[in-house]
Scaffold this motif. Structure first.
Motif, PDB file in Angstrom:
ATOM      1  N   VAL A   1       0.837  -1.206   0.000  1.00 18.53           N
ATOM      2  CA  VAL A   1       0.000   0.000   0.000  1.00 18.53           C
ATOM      3  C   VAL A   1       0.868   1.249   0.000  1.00 18.53           C
ATOM      4  O   VAL A   1       0.618   2.213  -0.737  1.00 18.53           O
ATOM      5  N   GLY A   2       1.917   1.251   0.827  1.00 20.34           N
ATOM      6  CA  GLY A   2       2.812   2.403   0.873  1.00 20.34           C
ATOM      7  C   GLY A   2       3.513   2.645  -0.446  1.00 20.34           C
ATOM      8  O   GLY A   2       3.649   3.803  -0.891  1.00 20.34           O
ATOM      9  N   LEU A   3       3.957   1.593  -1.110  1.00 25.31           N
ATOM     10  CA  LEU A   3       4.609   1.762  -2.410  1.00 25.31           C
ATOM     11  C   LEU A   3       3.624   2.262  -3.460  1.00 25.31           C
ATOM     12  O   LEU A   3       3.989   3.056  -4.340  1.00 25.31           O
ATOM     13  N   GLY A   4       2.383   1.805  -3.389  1.00 24.01           N
ATOM     14  CA  GLY A   4       1.373   2.317  -4.312  1.00 24.01           C
ATOM     15  C   GLY A   4       1.128   3.799  -4.122  1.00 24.01           C
ATOM     16  O   GLY A   4       1.005   4.557  -5.107  1.00 24.01           O
ATOM     17  N   ALA A   5       1.057   4.254  -2.869  1.00 23.96           N
ATOM     18  CA  ALA A   5       0.898   5.679  -2.605  1.00 23.96           C
ATOM     19  C   ALA A   5       2.105   6.468  -3.097  1.00 23.96           C
ATOM     20  O   ALA A   5       1.972   7.592  -3.614  1.00 23.96           O
ATOM     21  N   LEU A   6       3.308   5.877  -2.963  1.00 28.22           N
ATOM     22  CA  LEU A   6       4.518   6.548  -3.454  1.00 28.22           C
ATOM     23  C   LEU A   6       4.483   6.689  -4.969  1.00 28.22           C
ATOM     24  O   LEU A   6       4.881   7.742  -5.518  1.00 28.22           O
ATOM     25  N   ILE A   7       4.006   5.676  -5.663  1.00 28.10           N
ATOM     26  CA  ILE A   7       3.898   5.763  -7.123  1.00 28.10           C
ATOM     27  C   ILE A   7       2.945   6.890  -7.521  1.00 28.10           C
ATOM     28  O   ILE A   7       3.232   7.682  -8.435  1.00 28.10           O
ATOM     29  N   ALA A   8       1.801   6.981  -6.826  1.00 28.20           N
ATOM     30  CA  ALA A   8       0.839   8.046  -7.136  1.00 28.20           C
ATOM     31  C   ALA A   8       1.439   9.417  -6.887  1.00 28.20           C
ATOM     32  O   ALA A   8       1.205  10.360  -7.651  1.00 28.20           O
ATOM     33  N   ALA A   9       2.239   9.536  -5.808  1.00 27.28           N
ATOM     34  CA  ALA A   9       2.844  10.833  -5.498  1.00 27.28           C
ATOM     35  C   ALA A   9       3.913  11.211  -6.527  1.00 27.28           C
ATOM     36  O   ALA A   9       4.037  12.386  -6.911  1.00 27.28           O
ATOM     37  N   LEU A  10       4.689  10.235  -6.992  1.00 29.14           N
ATOM     38  CA  LEU A  10       5.777  10.523  -7.931  1.00 29.14           C
ATOM     39  C   LEU A  10       5.259  10.781  -9.343  1.00 29.14           C
ATOM     40  O   LEU A  10       5.786  11.637 -10.054  1.00 29.14           O
ATOM     41  N   THR A  11       4.249  10.026  -9.752  1.00 28.47           N
ATOM     42  CA  THR A  11       3.738  10.185 -11.114  1.00 28.47           C
ATOM     43  C   THR A  11       2.725  11.319 -11.228  1.00 28.47           C
ATOM     44  O   THR A  11       2.477  11.829 -12.323  1.00 28.47           O
ATOM     45  N   GLY A  12       2.126  11.705 -10.103  1.00 28.92           N
ATOM     46  CA  GLY A  12       1.142  12.778 -10.125  1.00 28.92           C
ATOM     47  C   GLY A  12      -0.174  12.410 -10.760  1.00 28.92           C
ATOM     48  O   GLY A  12      -1.011  13.269 -11.039  1.00 28.92           O
ATOM     49  N   ARG A  13      -0.406  11.137 -10.998  1.00 30.47           N
ATOM     50  CA  ARG A  13      -1.661  10.691 -11.579  1.00 30.47           C
ATOM     51  C   ARG A  13      -1.983   9.308 -11.044  1.00 30.47           C
ATOM     52  O   ARG A  13      -1.114   8.589 -10.563  1.00 30.47           O
ATOM     53  N   SER A  14      -3.241   8.942 -11.112  1.00 33.06           N
ATOM     54  CA  SER A  14      -3.672   7.645 -10.603  1.00 33.06           C
ATOM     55  C   SER A  14      -4.429   6.897 -11.687  1.00 33.06           C
ATOM     56  O   SER A  14      -4.981   7.489 -12.618  1.00 33.06           O
ATOM     57  N   VAL A  15      -4.450   5.570 -11.551  1.00 36.32           N
ATOM     58  CA  VAL A  15      -5.190   4.728 -12.485  1.00 36.32           C
ATOM     59  C   VAL A  15      -6.675   4.928 -12.260  1.00 36.32           C
ATOM     60  O   VAL A  15      -7.142   4.918 -11.123  1.00 36.32           O
ATOM     61  N   ARG A  16      -7.391   5.149 -13.331  1.00 38.88           N
ATOM     62  CA  ARG A  16      -8.842   5.260 -13.223  1.00 38.88           C
ATOM     63  C   ARG A  16      -9.415   3.851 -13.060  1.00 38.88           C
ATOM     64  O   ARG A  16      -9.388   3.045 -13.994  1.00 38.88           O
ATOM     65  N   LEU A  17      -9.922   3.571 -11.880  1.00 36.84           N
ATOM     66  CA  LEU A  17     -10.314   2.209 -11.518  1.00 36.84           C
ATOM     67  C   LEU A  17     -11.796   2.002 -11.797  1.00 36.84           C
ATOM     68  O   LEU A  17     -12.654   2.577 -11.132  1.00 36.84           O
ATOM     69  N   ASP A  18     -12.088   1.202 -12.807  1.00 36.76           N
ATOM     70  CA  ASP A  18     -13.462   0.817 -13.099  1.00 36.76           C
ATOM     71  C   ASP A  18     -13.819  -0.366 -12.208  1.00 36.76           C
ATOM     72  O   ASP A  18     -13.231  -1.443 -12.334  1.00 36.76           O
ATOM     73  N   PRO A  19     -14.773  -0.197 -11.281  1.00 37.28           N
ATOM     74  CA  PRO A  19     -15.073  -1.286 -10.334  1.00 37.28           C
ATOM     75  C   PRO A  19     -15.473  -2.589 -11.009  1.00 37.28           C
ATOM     76  O   PRO A  19     -15.095  -3.670 -10.553  1.00 37.28           O
TER      77      PRO A  19
END
Length: 545
Positions: free
Chosen positions: A35-53
């Motif tokens: 979870v922490g590494l995922g948050a780090l990726i979002a912070a570094l890339t400045g964008r998040s994957v659009r998650l279709d449920p």
């Protein structure tokens, strides 16, 4: 291209997490590292994957739930079926009512139907999260079987409650009769689809293999597609795709008992499924962390709109909801346990009260995960009249907080609760294994003797060769049969001899493999020949270990 880069970064984080968790100076659960590494990726890339449920449900849940249903011990599930059903259905309804009223009282800006929807989606425990915790926490086997059975079945009850709570928020009406009938259809039809689909595919594949032969790769691919097919068919029939995937996994375990799959197919299939399970388990938690910054930003905005601008209110709400869920679970577990003990006394059965730490551990082990994350993201953006869905961002954040806090609480609390706790062994399991090994040894000796006689009759000149070979093959099986009889070699000496023999065999195989690699490096044999020979050695080593 940027989306592909984010996906590759997430896969790299998944690989790195397995090493990072080993080098950290303090113990931290692998899911939280991911979870922490995922948050780090979002912070570094400045964008998040659009998650279709819907896509999330389809890609991740069927194979993971299929595997859990495949591997869960069926005898333990049937033995503890009353406890499992009480937790999977009764506890869910109890949690929805108790936590729903509490959330509405604590957050007046969240309407009661939305509060019930949030309570419903955080009520199911998650088999993926439970398995991730169990990999690092010494949970007693029987408790683990109960938790796995609960998490496999409570998804349907939680999601049905969630759907009707959302429908009530959208329309302002609710029908208990309609909800009950829908639940019966969703559950029963989902189970029927999973069982029927799996057996249908198994019978079709068996017929094709008998007529045209079996290709290992195609058999594995069909096995991988079974959970997706069962899930999609059930969803098309408006039944529970989740229960269909679980039922397909349970059915597959019975299909396997036919023993018709080739040994090579089983070995390769196990490797493929292990890789898929590791990848999907990790990506789920990396995705969770990757969504975290955007969800937190939306929740802060929702708090400001409600007049409570301090982000500390978010932490207070999250802790209060987690505490309420734990207390509701503890109350349910304690009450049902007391009732079970009381009924046992009335029937005159011997009663053994479990340790209080085991009861607390059962309450603390209610870990939330992928079902909660994917379900809460399906909350609609607007109401029927086009106005924004009330408190949606806040509900999404609180569901995310429940996942993180439950993971952290179970990872830190369970080892302390269960440390030094001694539980009686289950002798029946040991007796079953001993009986199976003895009967298998007797069957193997009979088969070798029959084959020896057949070969000797076919080639009388080589009868001595076949007799000596059969004696060597039957020696290990005969030791297994004679190991428990008085006057023979002691059991401890047999175990030492077996361990020594295994060590020597593995040493010999390793030497073979290194020599083949050396010959390939010196170009005395081709790469193709080296791969073929090393594969045979690997299969022998896998069989011995």
């Amino acid at each position: 291209m940027q989306s592909i880069e984010v996906v590759l970064a997430m896969l790299l984080a998944l690989v790195g997490s397995s090493y990072l968790v080993r080098v950290l100076p303090f113990s931290l659960p692998l899911p939280l590292v991911q979870v922490g590494l995922g948050a780090l990726i979002a912070a570094l890339t400045g964008r998040s994957v659009r998650l279709d449920p819907e896509i999330f449900f389809l890609l991740f849940l069927p194979p993971l739930l299929f595997l859990d249903g495949w591997h869960i011990p069926k005898e333990g599930l049937l033995r503890d079926r009353r406890i499992v059903l009480q937790l999977a259905f009764g506890l869910v309804v109890f949690t929805v009512l108790g936590a729903g009223f509490l959330i509405h009282w604590m957050i007046p800006a969240m309407p009661l139907p939305v509060a019930f929807a949030l309570a419903a989606i955080v009520s199911p425990t998650d088999p993926v999260a439970v398995s991730a915790i169990a990999a690092r926490v010494p949970i007693p086997k029987r408790l683990m079987h109960i938790l796995e059975g609960e998490s496999l079945l409570n998804d349907a009850s939680g999601l049905v409650c969630f759907r009707f709570a959302v429908a009530a928020a959208l329309t302002g009406s609710f029908s208990l009769l309609s909800a009950s009938l829908t639940f019966l259809w969703v559950a029963l039809a989902g189970l029927a689809v999973g069982v029927g689909f799996t057996w249908g595919i198994a019978l079709a594949q068996r017929g094709l293999s008998r007529r045209f032969g079996e290709e290992s790769g195609s058999s594995i691919l069909v096995n991988l597609l079974v959970p997706f097919g069962a899930y999609m068919l059930a969803e098309h029939l408006h039944a529970s795709g989740i229960l269909a995937a679980v039922a397909a996994g349970i059915s597959m375990s019975y299909v396997e008992l036919s023993g018709r799959a080739l040994a090579t197919t089983r070995v390769h299939r196990a490797v493929v499924w292990d890789t898929i399970q590791f990848a999907l388990n990790g990506i789920v938690f990396v995705l969770l962390g990757e969504q975290l910054p955007g969800i937190l930003q939306g929740a802060v905005g929702a708090m400001r709109e409600s007049g409570r601008g301090s982000p500390w209110w978010l932490a207070a709400y999250a802790l209060a909801i987690n505490l309420a869920l734990a207390l509701l679970r503890l109350a349910w577990v304690w009450t049902t346990l007391r009732l079970s003990l009381f009924k046992s006394r009335l029937r005159g059965e011997p009663v053994e009260r479990p340790p209080w730490r085991l009861v607390l551990a059962t309450a603390l082990a209610g870990v939330r995960g992928t079902i909660t994350l994917a379900g809460v993201l399906t909350l609609p953006l607007t109401l029927a009249d086009g106005t924004p869905f009330p408190a949606r961002n806040l509900a999404v954040f609180l569901a995310m907080a429940v996942i993180l806090v439950s993971l952290l609480g179970a990872s830190l609390g369970l080892p302390r609760l269960l440390r030094g706790l001694r539980l009686p062994d289950e002798p029946a399991e040991r007796r079953e294994a001993d009986t199976a090994l003895r009967e298998a040894a007797a069957a193997a000796i009979a088969a070798v003797e029959q084959a020896q006689h057949a070969l000797s009759e076919k080639s009388p000149a080589d009868a001595d060769v076949y007799t000596n070979a059969a004696a060597r093959v039957m020696a290990n099986y005969q030791r297994r049969l004679d190991g428990g009889k008085p006057g023979n070699i002691a059991a401890e000496e047999l175990r030492k001899a077996d361990a020594a023999e295994l060590t020597l065999r593995l040493t010999a195989l390793q030497a073979e493999r290194e020599e083949i690699f050396r010959l390939a490096r010196r170009r005395r044999i081709s790469d193709e020949t080296a791969r073929k020979l090393v594969r045979e050695i690997d299969l022998l080593e896998e069989r011995h270990t």
